[in-house]
Design a protein around this motif. Structure first.
Motif, PDB file in Angstrom:
ATOM      1  N   TYR A 196      42.526  77.668  -3.385  1.00 52.09           N
ATOM      2  CA  TYR A 196      41.629  76.901  -4.258  1.00 52.09           C
ATOM      3  C   TYR A 196      42.454  76.084  -5.246  1.00 52.09           C
ATOM      4  O   TYR A 196      42.622  76.456  -6.411  1.00 52.09           O
ATOM      5  N   PRO A 197      42.986  74.930  -4.803  1.00 54.82           N
ATOM      6  CA  PRO A 197      43.801  74.104  -5.684  1.00 54.82           C
ATOM      7  C   PRO A 197      42.974  73.183  -6.570  1.00 54.82           C
ATOM      8  O   PRO A 197      41.774  72.961  -6.340  1.00 54.82           O
ATOM      9  N   TRP A 198      43.616  72.614  -7.569  1.00 57.52           N
ATOM     10  CA  TRP A 198      43.024  71.598  -8.428  1.00 57.52           C
ATOM     11  C   TRP A 198      42.569  70.417  -7.583  1.00 57.52           C
ATOM     12  O   TRP A 198      43.160  70.087  -6.564  1.00 57.52           O
ATOM     13  N   PHE A 199      41.496  69.761  -8.037  1.00 51.91           N
ATOM     14  CA  PHE A 199      40.868  68.695  -7.259  1.00 51.91           C
ATOM     15  C   PHE A 199      41.658  67.377  -7.344  1.00 51.91           C
ATOM     16  O   PHE A 199      41.149  66.350  -7.793  1.00 51.91           O
ATOM     17  N   ALA A 200      42.897  67.404  -6.930  1.00 52.45           N
ATOM     18  CA  ALA A 200      43.734  66.200  -6.871  1.00 52.45           C
ATOM     19  C   ALA A 200      44.496  66.257  -5.557  1.00 52.45           C
ATOM     20  O   ALA A 200      44.948  67.329  -5.136  1.00 52.45           O
ATOM     21  N   GLY A 207      47.392  65.304  -4.855  1.00 49.28           N
ATOM     22  CA  GLY A 207      48.751  65.771  -5.055  1.00 49.28           C
ATOM     23  C   GLY A 207      48.862  67.281  -5.140  1.00 49.28           C
ATOM     24  O   GLY A 207      49.964  67.837  -5.082  1.00 49.28           O
ATOM     25  N   HIS A 208      47.736  67.966  -5.285  1.00 45.91           N
ATOM     26  CA  HIS A 208      47.694  69.430  -5.261  1.00 45.91           C
ATOM     27  C   HIS A 208      47.150  69.927  -3.922  1.00 45.91           C
ATOM     28  O   HIS A 208      47.715  70.844  -3.324  1.00 45.91           O
ATOM     29  N   MET A 209      46.060  69.328  -3.467  1.00 48.92           N
ATOM     30  CA  MET A 209      45.421  69.806  -2.248  1.00 48.92           C
ATOM     31  C   MET A 209      46.284  69.615  -1.007  1.00 48.92           C
ATOM     32  O   MET A 209      46.347  70.499  -0.142  1.00 48.92           O
ATOM     33  N   ILE A 210      46.969  68.481  -0.895  1.00 45.18           N
ATOM     34  CA  ILE A 210      47.788  68.227   0.293  1.00 45.18           C
ATOM     35  C   ILE A 210      48.947  69.220   0.407  1.00 45.18           C
ATOM     36  O   ILE A 210      49.177  69.782   1.484  1.00 45.18           O
ATOM     37  N   PRO A 211      49.710  69.492  -0.668  1.00 40.89           N
ATOM     38  CA  PRO A 211      50.754  70.522  -0.549  1.00 40.89           C
ATOM     39  C   PRO A 211      50.198  71.898  -0.180  1.00 40.89           C
ATOM     40  O   PRO A 211      50.829  72.636   0.581  1.00 40.89           O
ATOM     41  N   TYR A 212      49.026  72.255  -0.714  1.00 39.47           N
ATOM     42  CA  TYR A 212      48.403  73.530  -0.337  1.00 39.47           C
ATOM     43  C   TYR A 212      48.102  73.542   1.152  1.00 39.47           C
ATOM     44  O   TYR A 212      48.245  74.571   1.827  1.00 39.47           O
ATOM     45  N   LEU A 213      47.665  72.393   1.678  1.00 41.27           N
ATOM     46  CA  LEU A 213      47.341  72.329   3.101  1.00 41.27           C
ATOM     47  C   LEU A 213      48.605  72.376   3.953  1.00 41.27           C
ATOM     48  O   LEU A 213      48.623  72.993   5.028  1.00 41.27           O
ATOM     49  N   HIS A 214      49.682  71.737   3.492  1.00 38.43           N
ATOM     50  CA  HIS A 214      50.954  71.849   4.209  1.00 38.43           C
ATOM     51  C   HIS A 214      51.396  73.311   4.288  1.00 38.43           C
ATOM     52  O   HIS A 214      51.851  73.774   5.341  1.00 38.43           O
TER      53      HIS A 214
END
Length: 442
Positions: free
Chosen positions: A14-18, A20-27
């Motif tokens: 559950y990353p911050w809604f940006a 630049g946060h969501m994409i690294p979490y998905l990687h």
């Protein structure tokens, strides 16, 4: 909890809604799924379609959408930091905090082993109710600079150079600004770390080891390092518009500029930057958002600019495939805002690096590259933060002059770090060790 012979675990992200946060979490999710673990990724509804193409393991990574609650002052339909100016991010944080019930319901239904979060400081207590371990996945320098009195380095800080200059101290004031209801950015980040079981950091010991050690001492919590977690860029297809345009220039001659989705300069600064690119006399591709007060890129261009630069200069206001463009042989210089993702992408690509930081975390990233690793040149700003066309041109010319002292130094250091980061097994070893550390917790 007893683990099977080949243990697998389930993680909720559950990353911050940006982005630049969501994409690294998905990687990171892709790397974990590749090793057989399952992930449920909680994200705003409309973001699902925008990130679906990055989900490389849809049988193991599922998207769980949340509805963004209404917050007075937040534009209708706004779900990410890219949808609103930075002055409204505190309202988006309020909206995230109002998803607590939705997140708790998801956790009760999913019963994960781990919960990974960053800005949702209230998430760790929800995980503890279900005997799940909470991991705060953040950036090393972001934590290091987050301290109650933002003046000078804290005791035990690992560097004497990665600090803000006197006229930049105001950048740290954002730590004390509201970021949600009745909470500042500093309080939010500190609470997020204090309430978690483990601090996980997207970095590597080779570059930010001292920062990680400092964080472990300061918060008295284990620190797990994931490595940079970047994907190999796909080359541009021959028919791609950018491949065709870049193909018209000789190798290493093009300046590529990208400032991310959250940087919106004033119109006069926007124009000054473009005039700086023009002044170099080199071909350039500038991927920039329209400046404040302008609806389109075209209406914000300096007078006569397009006629003067002709086909050697392109200013584009939409999305571009940054990693793929950086890997194109015609690109010789990357002018970056030095956001965290761009920092790593610049280190792992060939173009020389020029940094023009705007926000506080970008400034710390820029100092790391320019002053600690000496792989980049930071554009010199005036006391009021203004970037002149002359200073931008000077920085670009200094790194692209391969026979000059500066150009030789940063190119040599950059090549050394790229070789390290791209070496066989470097990334996978970090992820494998990260997984072992998670398993040891269970």
């Amino acid at each position: 909890m007893a683990m099977a012979k080949n243990p697998r675990f389930h993680i909720v992200m559950y990353p911050w809604f940006a982005f630049g946060h969501m994409i690294p979490y998905l990687h990171l999710s892709n790397e974990l799924a590749e090793r057989g673990h399952s992930i449920t990724f909680i994200l705003p509804k409309k973001v699902q379609s925008q990130l679906q193409h990055l989900n490389l393991h849809p049988t193991l990574i599922s998207f769980h959408p949340v509805t963004i609650p209404h917050v007075d002052g937040l534009p209708p339909g706004a779900e990410t930091a890219s949808d609103v100016p930075i002055s409204l991010h505190h309202l988006l944080a309020t909206a995230m905090d109002r998803t607590t019930d939705q997140v708790e319901a998801a956790l009760r239904a999913l019963k994960p082993d781990f919960l990974f979060y960053d800005m949702a400081y209230w998430a760790a207590p929800l995980a503890s109710k279900l005997a799940a371990l909470a991991n705060c996945l953040v950036r090393a320098q972001q934590i290091s600079k987050s301290r109650p009195i933002p003046t000078g380095p804290p005791p035990g800080y690992p560097s004497s150079t990665v600090v803000l200059r006197p006229h930049e101290a105001c950048l740290l004031q954002f730590l004390l600004f509201p970021f949600g209801e009745d909470i500042t950015f500093h309080e939010r980040l500190t609470a997020a770390i204090k309430r978690c079981d483990v601090v996980s950091i997207r970095t590597c010991q080779e570059i930010e080891g001292p920062f990680c050690d400092y964080i472990e001492r300061r918060f008295e919590k284990p620190v797990f390092v994931t490595g940079p977690v970047l994907v190999e860029p796909s080359p541009l297809a021959p028919e791609d518009r950018w491949a065709q345009w870049l193909g018209g220039f000789k190798p290493g001659s093009v300046i590529f500029c990208a400032f991310g989705s959250q940087n919106f300069p004033e119109k006069d600064q926007f124009q000054e930057l473009l005039l700086g690119f023009e002044l170099t006399g080199l071909p350039f591709l500038a991927a920039l958002k329209p400046p404040l007060g302008a609806a389109t890129i075209e209406e914000a261009l300096p007078e006569g600019f397009q006629e003067r630069v002709g086909g050697r200069g392109v200013v584009h206001g939409g999305w571009v495939p940054q990693p793929s463009i950086l890997s194109h042989p015609s690109v010789g210089c990357f002018v970056s805002h030095c956001g965290f993702g761009s920092m790593w992408e610049s280190l792992m690509s060939d173009p020389q690096i020029v940094v023009v930081p705007e926000l506080c975390d970008q400034t710390f990233n820029a100092r790391l590259l320019a002053e600690e690793l000496k792989v980049a040149v930071e554009v010199e700003k005036e006391e009021n933060g203004w970037v002149s066309k002359e200073s931008l041109c000077k920085a670009i010319k200094s790194v692209m002059d391969e026979e000059g002292e500066v150009g030789c130094l940063v190119k040599k250091n950059h090549a050394k770090w790229k070789e390290t980061l791209m070496s066989q097994g470097f990334m996978s070893n970090y992820i494998d060790n990260f997984v072992r550390q998670l398993l040891d917790l269970k």
